[in-house]
Structures are given as C-alpha cells and as structure tokens.
Design a protein around this motif. Structure first.
Motif, PDB file in Angstrom:
ATOM      1  N   GLU A 151     -63.083 -49.616  -9.465  1.00 35.71           N
ATOM      2  CA  GLU A 151     -62.731 -49.162  -8.124  1.00 35.71           C
ATOM      3  C   GLU A 151     -63.953 -48.988  -7.228  1.00 35.71           C
ATOM      4  O   GLU A 151     -63.900 -49.309  -6.030  1.00 35.71           O
ATOM      5  CB  GLU A 151     -61.911 -47.880  -8.206  1.00 35.71           C
ATOM      6  CG  GLU A 151     -60.532 -48.154  -8.791  1.00 35.71           C
ATOM      7  CD  GLU A 151     -59.589 -46.973  -8.722  1.00 35.71           C
ATOM      8  OE1 GLU A 151     -59.729 -46.153  -7.780  1.00 35.71           O
ATOM      9  OE2 GLU A 151     -58.725 -46.867  -9.601  1.00 35.71           O
ATOM     10  N   LEU A 152     -65.062 -48.497  -7.773  1.00 36.54           N
ATOM     11  CA  LEU A 152     -66.272 -48.348  -6.965  1.00 36.54           C
ATOM     12  C   LEU A 152     -66.843 -49.708  -6.576  1.00 36.54           C
ATOM     13  O   LEU A 152     -67.293 -49.898  -5.445  1.00 36.54           O
ATOM     14  CB  LEU A 152     -67.316 -47.512  -7.698  1.00 36.54           C
ATOM     15  CG  LEU A 152     -67.055 -46.016  -7.652  1.00 36.54           C
ATOM     16  CD1 LEU A 152     -67.877 -45.296  -8.704  1.00 36.54           C
ATOM     17  CD2 LEU A 152     -67.346 -45.473  -6.275  1.00 36.54           C
ATOM     18  N   ILE A 164     -72.128 -45.725 -15.027  1.00 36.86           N
ATOM     19  CA  ILE A 164     -71.017 -44.787 -15.191  1.00 36.86           C
ATOM     20  C   ILE A 164     -70.824 -44.491 -16.667  1.00 36.86           C
ATOM     21  O   ILE A 164     -70.808 -45.400 -17.494  1.00 36.86           O
ATOM     22  CB  ILE A 164     -69.716 -45.370 -14.596  1.00 36.86           C
ATOM     23  CG1 ILE A 164     -69.950 -45.756 -13.131  1.00 36.86           C
ATOM     24  CG2 ILE A 164     -68.571 -44.383 -14.739  1.00 36.86           C
ATOM     25  CD1 ILE A 164     -68.787 -46.437 -12.474  1.00 36.86           C
ATOM     26  N   GLU A 165     -70.661 -43.199 -16.953  1.00 24.40           N
ATOM     27  CA  GLU A 165     -70.426 -42.799 -18.336  1.00 24.40           C
ATOM     28  C   GLU A 165     -69.372 -41.706 -18.377  1.00 24.40           C
ATOM     29  O   GLU A 165     -69.499 -40.685 -17.693  1.00 24.40           O
ATOM     30  CB  GLU A 165     -71.726 -42.302 -18.978  1.00 24.40           C
ATOM     31  CG  GLU A 165     -71.581 -42.039 -20.448  1.00 24.40           C
ATOM     32  CD  GLU A 165     -72.919 -41.847 -21.143  1.00 24.40           C
ATOM     33  OE1 GLU A 165     -72.876 -41.547 -22.348  1.00 24.40           O
ATOM     34  OE2 GLU A 165     -73.975 -41.986 -20.515  1.00 24.40           O
ATOM     35  N   GLY A 166     -68.334 -41.961 -19.151  1.00 21.05           N
ATOM     36  CA  GLY A 166     -67.280 -40.975 -19.300  1.00 21.05           C
ATOM     37  C   GLY A 166     -65.981 -41.630 -19.716  1.00 21.05           C
ATOM     38  O   GLY A 166     -65.883 -42.845 -19.865  1.00 21.05           O
ATOM     39  N   SER A 167     -64.970 -40.811 -19.864  1.00 26.41           N
ATOM     40  CA  SER A 167     -63.694 -41.286 -20.402  1.00 26.41           C
ATOM     41  C   SER A 167     -62.987 -42.292 -19.495  1.00 26.41           C
ATOM     42  O   SER A 167     -62.242 -43.139 -19.980  1.00 26.41           O
ATOM     43  CB  SER A 167     -62.769 -40.088 -20.652  1.00 26.41           C
ATOM     44  OG  SER A 167     -62.527 -39.397 -19.431  1.00 26.41           O
ATOM     45  N   ASP A 168     -63.226 -42.226 -18.205  1.00 31.88           N
ATOM     46  CA  ASP A 168     -62.558 -43.142 -17.284  1.00 31.88           C
ATOM     47  C   ASP A 168     -63.554 -44.108 -16.620  1.00 31.88           C
ATOM     48  O   ASP A 168     -63.349 -44.579 -15.512  1.00 31.88           O
ATOM     49  CB  ASP A 168     -61.762 -42.373 -16.230  1.00 31.88           C
ATOM     50  CG  ASP A 168     -62.564 -41.294 -15.534  1.00 31.88           C
ATOM     51  OD1 ASP A 168     -63.774 -41.127 -15.830  1.00 31.88           O
ATOM     52  OD2 ASP A 168     -61.981 -40.588 -14.685  1.00 31.88           O
ATOM     53  N   GLU A 169     -64.622 -44.433 -17.357  1.00 34.19           N
ATOM     54  CA  GLU A 169     -65.702 -45.250 -16.795  1.00 34.19           C
ATOM     55  C   GLU A 169     -65.259 -46.651 -16.365  1.00 34.19           C
ATOM     56  O   GLU A 169     -65.727 -47.159 -15.352  1.00 34.19           O
ATOM     57  CB  GLU A 169     -66.887 -45.329 -17.753  1.00 34.19           C
ATOM     58  CG  GLU A 169     -66.587 -45.970 -19.071  1.00 34.19           C
ATOM     59  CD  GLU A 169     -67.691 -45.815 -20.101  1.00 34.19           C
ATOM     60  OE1 GLU A 169     -67.749 -46.693 -20.983  1.00 34.19           O
ATOM     61  OE2 GLU A 169     -68.475 -44.865 -20.048  1.00 34.19           O
ATOM     62  N   ALA A 207     -79.352 -41.300  -8.047  1.00 30.76           N
ATOM     63  CA  ALA A 207     -78.645 -40.206  -7.391  1.00 30.76           C
ATOM     64  C   ALA A 207     -77.221 -40.134  -7.924  1.00 30.76           C
ATOM     65  O   ALA A 207     -76.622 -41.144  -8.276  1.00 30.76           O
ATOM     66  CB  ALA A 207     -78.622 -40.429  -5.890  1.00 30.76           C
ATOM     67  N   ASN A 208     -76.704 -38.936  -7.948  1.00 33.72           N
ATOM     68  CA  ASN A 208     -75.325 -38.699  -8.320  1.00 33.72           C
ATOM     69  C   ASN A 208     -74.442 -39.270  -7.213  1.00 33.72           C
ATOM     70  O   ASN A 208     -74.602 -38.913  -6.043  1.00 33.72           O
ATOM     71  CB  ASN A 208     -75.101 -37.190  -8.470  1.00 33.72           C
ATOM     72  CG  ASN A 208     -73.707 -36.841  -8.924  1.00 33.72           C
ATOM     73  OD1 ASN A 208     -72.767 -37.609  -8.777  1.00 33.72           O
ATOM     74  ND2 ASN A 208     -73.569 -35.660  -9.479  1.00 33.72           N
ATOM     75  N   ALA A 209     -73.528 -40.148  -7.556  1.00 36.88           N
ATOM     76  CA  ALA A 209     -72.656 -40.775  -6.563  1.00 36.88           C
ATOM     77  C   ALA A 209     -71.609 -39.816  -6.019  1.00 36.88           C
ATOM     78  O   ALA A 209     -70.864 -40.163  -5.116  1.00 36.88           O
ATOM     79  CB  ALA A 209     -71.977 -42.008  -7.156  1.00 36.88           C
ATOM     80  N   LYS A 210     -71.590 -38.597  -6.516  1.00 35.67           N
ATOM     81  CA  LYS A 210     -70.674 -37.583  -6.001  1.00 35.67           C
ATOM     82  C   LYS A 210     -71.390 -36.666  -5.010  1.00 35.67           C
ATOM     83  O   LYS A 210     -70.848 -35.659  -4.592  1.00 35.67           O
ATOM     84  CB  LYS A 210     -70.073 -36.788  -7.161  1.00 35.67           C
ATOM     85  CG  LYS A 210     -69.239 -37.666  -8.087  1.00 35.67           C
ATOM     86  CD  LYS A 210     -68.700 -36.908  -9.268  1.00 35.67           C
ATOM     87  CE  LYS A 210     -67.937 -37.862 -10.198  1.00 35.67           C
ATOM     88  NZ  LYS A 210     -67.383 -37.178 -11.373  1.00 35.67           N
ATOM     89  N   LYS A 240     -64.554 -41.644  -3.524  1.00 37.26           N
ATOM     90  CA  LYS A 240     -64.029 -42.450  -4.632  1.00 37.26           C
ATOM     91  C   LYS A 240     -64.590 -41.970  -5.963  1.00 37.26           C
ATOM     92  O   LYS A 240     -63.859 -41.799  -6.929  1.00 37.26           O
ATOM     93  CB  LYS A 240     -64.348 -43.931  -4.404  1.00 37.26           C
ATOM     94  CG  LYS A 240     -63.790 -44.866  -5.453  1.00 37.26           C
ATOM     95  CD  LYS A 240     -62.294 -44.757  -5.638  1.00 37.26           C
ATOM     96  CE  LYS A 240     -61.506 -45.307  -4.486  1.00 37.26           C
ATOM     97  NZ  LYS A 240     -60.033 -45.206  -4.721  1.00 37.26           N
ATOM     98  N   ALA A 241     -65.909 -41.749  -6.034  1.00 34.33           N
ATOM     99  CA  ALA A 241     -66.540 -41.317  -7.287  1.00 34.33           C
ATOM    100  C   ALA A 241     -65.984 -39.969  -7.747  1.00 34.33           C
ATOM    101  O   ALA A 241     -65.844 -39.724  -8.950  1.00 34.33           O
ATOM    102  CB  ALA A 241     -68.053 -41.242  -7.119  1.00 34.33           C
ATOM    103  N   SER A 242     -65.638 -39.112  -6.804  1.00 34.02           N
ATOM    104  CA  SER A 242     -65.135 -37.774  -7.134  1.00 34.02           C
ATOM    105  C   SER A 242     -63.730 -37.802  -7.727  1.00 34.02           C
ATOM    106  O   SER A 242     -63.272 -36.796  -8.278  1.00 34.02           O
ATOM    107  CB  SER A 242     -65.164 -36.888  -5.890  1.00 34.02           C
ATOM    108  OG  SER A 242     -66.507 -36.704  -5.475  1.00 34.02           O
ATOM    109  N   GLU A 243     -63.061 -38.927  -7.639  1.00 33.33           N
ATOM    110  CA  GLU A 243     -61.723 -39.065  -8.228  1.00 33.33           C
ATOM    111  C   GLU A 243     -61.777 -39.184  -9.750  1.00 33.33           C
ATOM    112  O   GLU A 243     -60.745 -39.083 -10.407  1.00 33.33           O
ATOM    113  CB  GLU A 243     -61.020 -40.301  -7.666  1.00 33.33           C
ATOM    114  CG  GLU A 243     -60.697 -40.208  -6.188  1.00 33.33           C
ATOM    115  CD  GLU A 243     -60.086 -41.490  -5.640  1.00 33.33           C
ATOM    116  OE1 GLU A 243     -59.757 -42.398  -6.446  1.00 33.33           O
ATOM    117  OE2 GLU A 243     -59.948 -41.585  -4.410  1.00 33.33           O
ATOM    118  N   PHE A 244     -62.978 -39.394 -10.294  1.00 37.16           N
ATOM    119  CA  PHE A 244     -63.115 -39.651 -11.723  1.00 37.16           C
ATOM    120  C   PHE A 244     -63.888 -38.540 -12.418  1.00 37.16           C
ATOM    121  O   PHE A 244     -64.752 -37.896 -11.829  1.00 37.16           O
ATOM    122  CB  PHE A 244     -63.823 -41.001 -11.934  1.00 37.16           C
ATOM    123  CG  PHE A 244     -63.089 -42.142 -11.303  1.00 37.16           C
ATOM    124  CD1 PHE A 244     -61.986 -42.700 -11.930  1.00 37.16           C
ATOM    125  CD2 PHE A 244     -63.462 -42.628 -10.065  1.00 37.16           C
ATOM    126  CE1 PHE A 244     -61.274 -43.731 -11.339  1.00 37.16           C
ATOM    127  CE2 PHE A 244     -62.758 -43.658  -9.457  1.00 37.16           C
ATOM    128  CZ  PHE A 244     -61.660 -44.210 -10.098  1.00 37.16           C
TER     129      PHE A 244
END
Length: 87
Positions: free
Chosen positions: A76-77, A65-70, A42-45, A25-29
């Motif tokens: 979703e997470l 979460i930090e980023g354009s689709d946070e 830890a990195n959730a990816k 799921k995390a890798s979708e973003f």
C-alpha cells in the motif's frame, strides 16, 4: 523484514502534503516503517521525520518495513508513493 527502493517522481519531492499522506497510510499498520535516504532514516509515522530527510524529485528512497503486516504495508505504501502523491 521487507525492503524496497522507490524513485520519487513527484516534481516537488516529498513536502508537507505528501509526507502527511505517507504518515496517514503508515499509521494504519502495526509494522515499523522506516524511510531511508542518503544513510539517514526516519520513522514513516512521523511527518517531521520524513520532512527532515529532504527528499526531492528523482531521489531513490528505501522503504524498510518489519512487523506482522509488513507485506500489506509495503504494497500500500509503494502504491501511494508511486501513484497518488504525484502533483
């Protein structure tokens, strides 16, 4: 940046199968997604990163979460962790 504390209700905690679902799921973003437990993050990816946190039932984790689709990533997470990884 978005951040939320979530209690793990899965009786076996976050082991390989739930960790792999979180990674998928995390890798979708595009956003950077971190899981924090007891001042370890830890990195959730990364499945190995998540597994290294040793998250058991009733543990309260922080998702940052930090980023354009946070916003969408957090929504979703959170839903995945609260509803779909319970066994």
């Amino acid at each position: 940046m978005k951040e939320e504390i979530i209690e793990i209700t899965n009786r076996t905690g976050i082991h390989a199968r739930p960790a792999s679902l979180i990674v998928q799921k995390a890798s979708e973003f595009d956003a950077e997604v971190l899981i924090i437990n007891d001042n370890k993050e830890a990195n959730a990816k990364s499945i190995m990163g998540i597994m290294s946190l040793g998250i058991s039932q009733s543990t309260k984790i922080t998702i940052r979460i930090e980023g354009s689709d946070e916003e969408q990533a957090l929504k979703e997470l959170k839903k995945l962790i609260e509803e779909n990884i319970n066994e």
